[in-house]
Design an enzyme around this catalytic site. Structure first.
Site, PDB file in Angstrom:
ATOM      1  N   LYS B  76       0.847  -1.203   0.000  1.00 33.94           N
ATOM      2  CA  LYS B  76       0.000   0.000   0.000  1.00 33.94           C
ATOM      3  C   LYS B  76       0.877   1.245   0.000  1.00 33.94           C
ATOM      4  O   LYS B  76       1.915   1.274   0.680  1.00 33.94           O
ATOM      5  CB  LYS B  76      -0.909  -0.028   1.229  1.00 33.94           C
ATOM      6  CG  LYS B  76      -1.978   1.049   1.251  1.00 33.94           C
ATOM      7  CD  LYS B  76      -2.893   0.884   2.464  1.00 33.94           C
ATOM      8  CE  LYS B  76      -4.000   1.915   2.501  1.00 33.94           C
ATOM      9  NZ  LYS B  76      -4.894   1.744   3.674  1.00 33.94           N
ATOM     10  N   SER B 151      -9.811   1.650   2.612  1.00 35.50           N
ATOM     11  CA  SER B 151      -8.916   2.392   1.754  1.00 35.50           C
ATOM     12  C   SER B 151      -7.850   1.542   1.044  1.00 35.50           C
ATOM     13  O   SER B 151      -7.269   2.011   0.071  1.00 35.50           O
ATOM     14  CB  SER B 151      -8.229   3.479   2.571  1.00 35.50           C
ATOM     15  OG  SER B 151      -7.359   2.907   3.515  1.00 35.50           O
ATOM     16  N   SER B 175     -10.000  -0.617   6.820  1.00 37.39           N
ATOM     17  CA  SER B 175      -9.372  -0.428   5.503  1.00 37.39           C
ATOM     18  C   SER B 175      -8.653  -1.646   4.924  1.00 37.39           C
ATOM     19  O   SER B 175      -8.275  -1.637   3.762  1.00 37.39           O
ATOM     20  CB  SER B 175      -8.397   0.747   5.552  1.00 37.39           C
ATOM     21  OG  SER B 175      -9.111   1.956   5.471  1.00 37.39           O
TER      22      SER B 175
END
Lengths: 93, 481
Positions: B76, B151, B175
């Site tokens: 990420k 996310s 997330s």
């Protein structure tokens, strides 16, 4: 309820320059969110201690061992503007 | 091979393929599918290929290999990677190149893993759909018109569409778990303090955790094993010894008693999701798990408390983006005050601004007690409710998200509706607990996630029930990628 003046004041505190359109939109949206969040006010929490962190940690120490520091050049690598080994900023008024 | 290598790394010894060939098979898929899926913001072709070559040389020399030798991992884009652009999907960090690795990246590299690229996300991890990325949304490989969740949406898409076998995400309010659910994957939010946050770009420091995303429970446990452990550079990381998660999966399981959280499994849950969830509970009961309902009344206020606490912490954490030391700067401003305000106005997207505003308000004079202070007390009540439940139950379960993946654009202009999609995942972060999402089934052809919540540091038991559930649900579906 949150007013337009509140939004302008918060934007100033947060160092955010908002457009006219954003001020209007945030006044409405923050109002809705705070109305929903305001639900927590109905809970009786008189004898409840606040939690700021999952674990009650304090004063975490480690050995004070000297290590290599970040070289100046590397530390300045991402600076938008630099001069004489320092971060350069516009005039402070 | 004394160490337990990842199954993909074992292939190198069976002469099936080389690390470069494995990596290239993923790079080819990335080149073909990333333009439509937008899973990766940066693909580190050259570094990854040179890493793969190094692993190859190690194999030839007969050197000791790390357990993830030659295994590509997607990361990420809020986790710092030395020399590789780390943007947080924000214009304000568009050209930011970290000068050090996050501890989790050091750990991956120590085990010879290959960092294949950096994945798309909601800007600064604020969002539930990846639509808040400054670089365009990621698309759900199950249906390109739908969001992959967020996310950590880019990491979820990368694994779901076979653009990487494993990925790292971060979870502040769901997330990792919600995008795992939306993409038919397994994703774990570890106990707060189990995984170092050093080098994870801070959103809400008392809630953030880095965690693994994978196709199955064993891979998820494998990746957690590599990244978990105490880090002197993160004062909130716990000095506990890390258990052997893979060994736990092979041990016989004790008979477990689980509580279905009424507040997370009833009202507000879409019919199709509820049907899959109830079916899943029956499969667990068939497998010998005792399933009962439990009520945790304070959870009704969890979402409200979270959307005051997380923005409050964010407003403070994001004060560092001031155009001075790194990141975007407005060069037109005539003095420093104007420079701060314009830099932040031009660098941040709408949702980030909204949360900074919300947090600043909740912390400001006159409102602190009523909002932030009260939210912190609600947080205490939620922890107390969890503690009571864990006196009676080994683990708690719920759907991971109230809906199946929603359409792109559906909620993007309605922040409150977007926040409601985190309703099942948020209490876990407020209490710092571990929770996993595993795919349970399909509703209208879209994946539905099943959430298992444990008490602090109970990852071994969470994985055990997840493994049992994985076998009981036998989720064999795949997106057509």
């Amino acid at each position: 309820m949150i007013s337009r003046e509140d939004v302008e004041h918060i934007a100033w505190l947060a160092r955010l320059e908002l457009t006219e359109e954003e001020i209007e939109k945030f006044t409405k949206q923050l109002g809705q969110i705070l109305e929903h969040a305001g639900k927590i006010k109905e809970v009786d929490t008189r004898n409840i201690k606040p939690t700021s962190h999952p674990w009650p940690l304090k004063n975490v120490f480690r050995e004070d061992v000297p290590r290599e520091s970040i070289p100046l050049e590397k530390a300045l690598k991402n600076a938008p503007q630099k001069e004489s080994g320092a971060f350069m900023v516009p005039k402070i008024t | 091979m004394s160490k337990r290598l990842h199954p993909l790394a074992q292939k190198f010894f069976k002469g099936e393929l080389t690390p470069s060939e494995l990596l290239e098979s993923y790079l080819v898929r990335i080149e073909k599918h990333n333009p439509s899926l937008n899973a990766y913001l940066t693909v580190s072709f050259d570094e990854a290929l040179s890493q793969a070559k190094k692993v190859e040389e190690k194999i030839v020399r007969g050197d000791d290999l790390g357990v993830l030798a030659g295994v590509p991992v997607a990361v990420k884009d809020n986790i710092c990677t030395e020399g590789i652009r780390t943007t947080c999907a924000s214009k304000i960090l568009e050209n930011f190149i970290p000068i050090y690795d996050a501890t989790v990246i050091e750990k991956l590299k120590a085990e010879d893993a290959i960092i294949v690229g950096k994945t798309n996300m909601d800007e600064f991890a604020m969002g539930s759909s990846t639509e808040n990325s400054a670089f365009g949304p990621s698309k759900n490989p199950w249906d390109l018109d739908r969001t992959p969740g967020g996310s950590s949406g880019g990491s979820a898409v990368a694994v779901a569409a076979d653009l990487a076998p494993l990925a790292l995400g971060s979870d502040t309010g769901g997330s990792i778990r919600q995008p795992a659910a939306f993409c038919g994957l397994v994703g774990l939010k570890p106990t707060y303090g189990l995984v170092s946050r050093y080098g994870l770009v801070a959103f809400a420091s008392s809630l953030d955790q880095v965690g693994p995303m994978a196709k199955n429970v064993a891979d998820c446990a494998f990746l957690l094993q590599v990244i978990a452990g105490h880090d002197p550079k993160d004062s909130t990381s716990f000095p506990n010894e890390v258990p052997d998660y893979l060994a736990c999966l092979e041990e016989p399981f004790k008979k477990m008693k689980v509580g279905v959280v009424r507040e997370l499994a009833g009202e507000g849950i879409e019919k199709g999701v509820k049907e899959v969830f109830d079916w899943a509970l029956n499969r667990l009961a068939d497998a010998g798990v005792i399933v009962e309902e439990v009520s945790l009344p304070s959870f009704e206020y969890a979402l409200s408390a979270y959307y005051l606490i997380a923005p409050a912490e964010a407003s403070s954490n994001l004060a560092r983006y001031d155009g001075v030391r790194y990141g975007y700067r407005d060069f037109e401003a005539k003095d420093i005050w104007e420079m701060y305000a314009k830099t932040r106005a031009e660098g941040f997207g709408a949702e980030v601004k909204r949360r900074i505003m919300l947090g600043t308000y909740a912390l400001s004079a006159g409102y602190y007690e009523a909002y932030y202070g009260q939210a912190q007390k609600i947080r205490t009540l939620i922890i107390q409710d969890f503690n009571r439940a864990f006196e009676q139950y080994d683990l708690l379960v719920s759907p991971t998200a109230p809906t199946v993946p929603f359409k792109l654009g559906e909620k993007v202009d309605d922040p409150l509706q977007m926040y409601l999609s985190d309703v099942c995942t948020i209490p876990v972060n407020l209490a710092g607990l571990p929770a996993i999402s595993i795919p349970a089934g399909l509703s209208d052809g879209l994946p539905v996630g099943f959430q298992i919540i444990g008490s602090s540091f109970s990852e071994p038991m969470v994985f055990q029930l997840a493994k049992l559930a994985e076998e009981a649900f036998s989720f064999q579906f795949k997106p057509s990628y």
